[in-house]
Design a protein around this motif. Structure first.
Motif, short mmCIF file in Angstrom:
data_model
loop_
_atom_site.label_atom_id
_atom_site.label_comp_id
_atom_site.label_asym_id
_atom_site.label_seq_id
_atom_site.Cartn_x
_atom_site.Cartn_y
_atom_site.Cartn_z
N UNK A 1 0.91 -1.28 -0.09
CA UNK A 1 0.22 0.05 -0.05
C UNK A 1 0.74 1.20 -0.02
N UNK A 2 0.34 2.24 -0.68
CA UNK A 2 1.31 3.53 -0.76
C UNK A 2 2.21 3.53 -1.99
N UNK B 1 -0.36 9.22 -7.77
CA UNK B 1 -0.66 9.56 -6.49
C UNK B 1 -1.37 10.81 -6.45
N UNK C 1 9.35 11.99 11.28
CA UNK C 1 9.43 12.83 10.03
C UNK C 1 9.34 11.48 8.83
N UNK D 1 6.41 9.62 5.29
CA UNK D 1 6.46 9.32 4.23
C UNK D 1 6.65 7.77 3.95
N UNK D 2 6.74 6.91 4.96
CA UNK D 2 7.04 5.56 4.63
C UNK D 2 5.65 4.93 4.20
N UNK D 3 5.62 4.15 3.16
CA UNK D 3 4.33 3.78 2.48
C UNK D 3 3.45 2.93 3.84
N UNK D 4 4.17 2.07 4.18
CA UNK D 4 3.42 1.02 4.91
C UNK D 4 2.69 1.62 6.08
N UNK E 1 -0.12 19.09 3.97
CA UNK E 1 -1.34 19.22 3.10
C UNK E 1 -2.67 18.78 3.60
N UNK F 1 -4.38 -0.76 0.64
CA UNK F 1 -4.84 0.77 0.75
C UNK F 1 -3.94 1.50 -0.43
N UNK F 2 -4.20 2.52 -0.78
CA UNK F 2 -3.25 3.59 -1.41
C UNK F 2 -3.32 4.85 -1.00
N UNK F 3 -4.31 5.85 -1.04
CA UNK F 3 -4.37 7.18 -0.73
C UNK F 3 -4.16 7.51 0.64
N UNK F 4 -4.79 6.64 1.50
CA UNK F 4 -5.24 6.83 2.73
C UNK F 4 -5.67 7.98 3.04
#
Lengths: 402, 322
Positions: free
Chosen positions: A338-339, A345, B1, B5-8, B40, B269-272
């Motif tokens: 994920x991500x 994105x 910090x 940005x860590x995807x998981x 953001x 998931x993707x955008x969260x």
């Protein structure tokens, strides 16, 4: 090339990301770019590049600073004429981007796709049964190409005739995001004919009364988009909906052919099919790169990117950035992918991602029920494309489950 | 910090800080909302609204009326409702700068569709969703006009901002000009003109009556219905993952997705941010507290699915098909 760089230490390289050597195996160049810094100058093209996850993610989501309407390829539409009318989705910014995106998001959303699910699973079983009549076959053409070409054009509502134009059209489109190299030149003689066919299919009269295409025209009747926009929105389906999924499916099949223990895991837990596809999209990144253009002077990780400058985002490199991923080079169903930015994105994130996942889930589920083991029968061959990590062939040998 | 940005690492439900609270007219305040750590905020388009869950526990919907080219700030305008059920009174009387509110959405049931001409009709606080629409119409060079009614001039917010548009804006306070002259503003329908109207029920009723015979899609309205929804909970709740045979507790500072990850159940998931729809999960029992930007009102009412990256639970327990 003049610029307003405050940072004289900005790393620079003359590597050509679109050279045959790099397209054959982009991983060493990606690693070098990631190591060189958060932002790197590509001197050959006079552009900036980012290959680390953090910066790529930031540029993808910050549409205010990094626009798409100046083109998401090397060509800068502020100065250069695009080869076709720009996409209303991919090559547009808010506010013009809003309405087409809202319409297509709904039509391709997971809830809208529920009606296709049973049919696509049945189609996948039929195709897999047919292909598994042989022990060895080319999975690139017979599965990864065949399956999307079987289900997707029907879902759009395209006529049968001429569907063979879809792949070469997409191949040219994705090449055209890169520089005008041999790959682009080779496609150029056919592009007028391919384009004419695609444009013709976007007309209402040529689309089935049910399907994604008709739904787009119905949205125009409701006034959610204009009737002038409708054919261009249909064109987006035909442009971005085929080659990408073909190479995504090939990627996941290649992953399983080279990771037999992961295949066993999928067979035990078929519910992992969607995770497997996204992990393959992360690992191979069928869409490797996209460009943005700075809308203002942007300071990014200590580098000043001047207004109007092109920025190349290496999605594939970000998806293997060890700063963001543990053991990024490993294809592993235990991972939560994920991500990943393989679908992009932010506001331009792949609007068809749910379609791609459904296709993958259908195909992998059918295979997992029938195939005990799969392996490479011969060395697979890459197909070079300026944007896509693509396949020419993927010869597989399979052992059917008893 | 680095973790952010860590995807998981899944995001927690978004909480916003009230960065500014400003009286802009009699009975109207604007709130400027920002991420507590300056991140953001989720993207939006004109016509969008957000659900704000106030410190008193009430959830209310407000149209976004700021500038989306500023990705770090939301602005909403809040009228003190005469018959307030507590939400607007709380914002007017008790909410201070620095306070935290929970965010749901943004969602958009009132999108600005492309058109060469627009007529905007606002009544009172109904001006809020129209402000960003007007800015956008101006930006794309559309031909537009605004009719803005209200009780009296002093009660009408944003007149200073609207002044810049000159004679494209007609301000018609009722105590000076009487009721809005809808027959003059809404003559025969034109295919090239979209009408956007937001305001109190009687105004919307009058506009809808006037346009009853128009072709569909030319008139677009937004009506905020005061819904008696189950109050959202700020406490922890239980989630049962039926197929996995796992039960877990979701504390207030974690998303369902995060809690599931911690328990070793990974959902793609993707955008969260409740935007992309990747993590859609079937709900078998319990009532979801939807905070996504995807489902429309009807789909929300079904209560058969949720997006665990942002959505939570109204009930003590949710049962998911996982």
């Amino acid at each position: 090339m003049t610029s307003t760089l405050p940072n004289r230490q900005l790393p620079s390289t003359d590597v050509d990301p679109f050279s045959p050597e790099v397209l054959e195996d982009p991983l060493p160049m990606q690693a070098a770019l990631r190591e060189a810094g958060p932002v790197v100058r590509l001197s050959r093209y006079g552009i900036y590049a980012m290959a680390r996850y953090e910066q790529v993610h930031a540029a993808l989501t910050d549409w205010q600073s990094f626009q798409s309407a100046a083109g998401v390829g090397l060509s800068n539409f502020r100065y250069e004429q695009p080869w076709r009318p720009p996409s209303l989705l991919l090559e547009a910014d808010p506010p013009h981007h809003d309405a087409p995106r809202a319409v297509l998001s709904k039509i391709l959303g997971p809830r809208a796709l529920r009606t296709l699910r049973a049919d696509w699973f049945a189609d996948a079983e039929q195709l897999v049964d047919q292909v598994l009549a042989e022990h060895e076959f080319d999975a690139a053409t017979q599965l990864a190409e065949s399956f999307p070409l079987r289900v997707f054009p029907d879902a759009v509502g395209l006529p049968r005739q001429g569907r063979e134009n879809l792949l070469p059209y997409g191949d040219f489109l994705f090449n055209a995001f890169g520089p005008a190299n041999d790959l682009v030149e080779r496609g150029r003689p056919h592009v007028a004919e391919l384009s004419a066919w695609v444009d013709e299919q976007c007309r209402r009269a040529n689309l089935e009364a049910t399907g994604f295409g008709a739904a787009i025209w119905a949205a125009a009747d409701r006034g959610d988009i204009t009737h002038e926009q409708a054919p261009l929105v249909v064109r987006s389906l035909l442009s971005a909906g085929v080659d990408t999924t073909v190479h995504g499916l090939a990627a996941v099949l290649y992953a399983f052919a080279t990771h037999p223990e992961q295949w066993q895991r999928l067979r035990r837990e078929p519910g992992l099919a969607r995770v497997a596809f996204d992990e393959a999209v992360r690992w191979q990144s069928p869409v490797q790169t996209f460009f943005r253009t700075a809308t203002t002077d942007v300071d990014l990780a200590g580098t000043r990117i001047a207004e109007g400058e092109k920025v190349l985002m290496f999605l594939g490199a970000a998806n293997r950035d060890p700063r963001a991923w543990h053991d990024p080079d490993v294809f592993d169903l235990s991972r939560d992918p994920s991500g990943h930015v393989g679908f992009g994105m932010g506001i331009h994130q792949c609007v068809g991602q749910h379609v791609a996942r459904l296709e993958a889930e259908a195909l992998l589920t059918a295979l997992a029920h029938r195939v005990e083991h799969l392996e490479l029968a011969q060395q697979p061959r890459r197909h070079h494309n300026n944007t896509l990590r693509a396949w020419h062939s993927l010869p597989l040998r399979v052992h059917r489950a008893p | 910090m680095a973790m952010e940005s860590t995807p998981a690492g899944a995001a927690t439900a978004i909480e916003l800080r009230v960065a500014a609270r400003t009286e802009v007219a009699d009975g109207v305040v604007t709130l400027t909302l920002q991420h507590p750590r300056g991140k953001r905020l989720p993207d939006w388009a004109p016509g969008a609204h957000v659900d704000l869950t106030l410190p008193c526990g009430l959830t209310r919907q407000y149209s976004l009326c700021g500038n989306r080219w500023d990705a770090y700030t939301y602005r909403v305008g809040v009228l003190r409702e005469a018959d307030s059920r507590g939400g607007s009174a709380f914002i007017h009387d008790e909410l201070t700068e620095g306070a935290r509110v929970a965010l749901g959405g943004p969602r958009n049931n009132f999108a600005l569709v492309p058109s060469p001409r627009y007529v905007f009709i606002a009544g009172g606080i109904g001006i809020t969703p129209l402000l960003p629409m007007i800015a956008q119409a101006e930006m794309v060079g559309a031909d537009w006009r605004l009719l803005y009614g209200g009780r009296c001039r002093a009660s009408m917010a944003f007149l200073d901002e609207l002044h810049a548009y000159g004679d494209k804006v007609t301000v018609a306070p009722q105590d000076e000009d009487g009721l809005l002259d809808l027959s003059a503003w809404l003559p025969a329908p034109r295919q090239d003109t979209k009408v956007y109207c937001c305001g109190p029920g009687p105004l919307l009723d009058a506009v809808e009556r006037r346009c009853a015979d128009w072709p569909a899609g030319l008139l677009r309205t937004e009506r905020f219905l005061a819904k008696d929804q189950t109050p959202v909970r700020s406490e922890a709740f239980e989630v049962e993952l039926r197929r996995s045979g796992v039960s877990l507790t979701v504390p207030p500072d974690q998303s369902v997705l995060q809690a599931m990850n911690t328990a070793g159940v990974h959902v793609l998931s993707s955008c969260r941010q409740g935007l992309c729809g990747t993590c859609e999960t079937t709900v078998l029992a319990g009532e979801p507290d939807h905070r996504d930007s995807i489902l429309d009102d009807e789909e929300r009412a079904h209560g058969d699915c949720l997006f665990p990256c942002v959505s939570r639970s109204c009930t003590d327990r949710l049962v998911l098909d996982l």
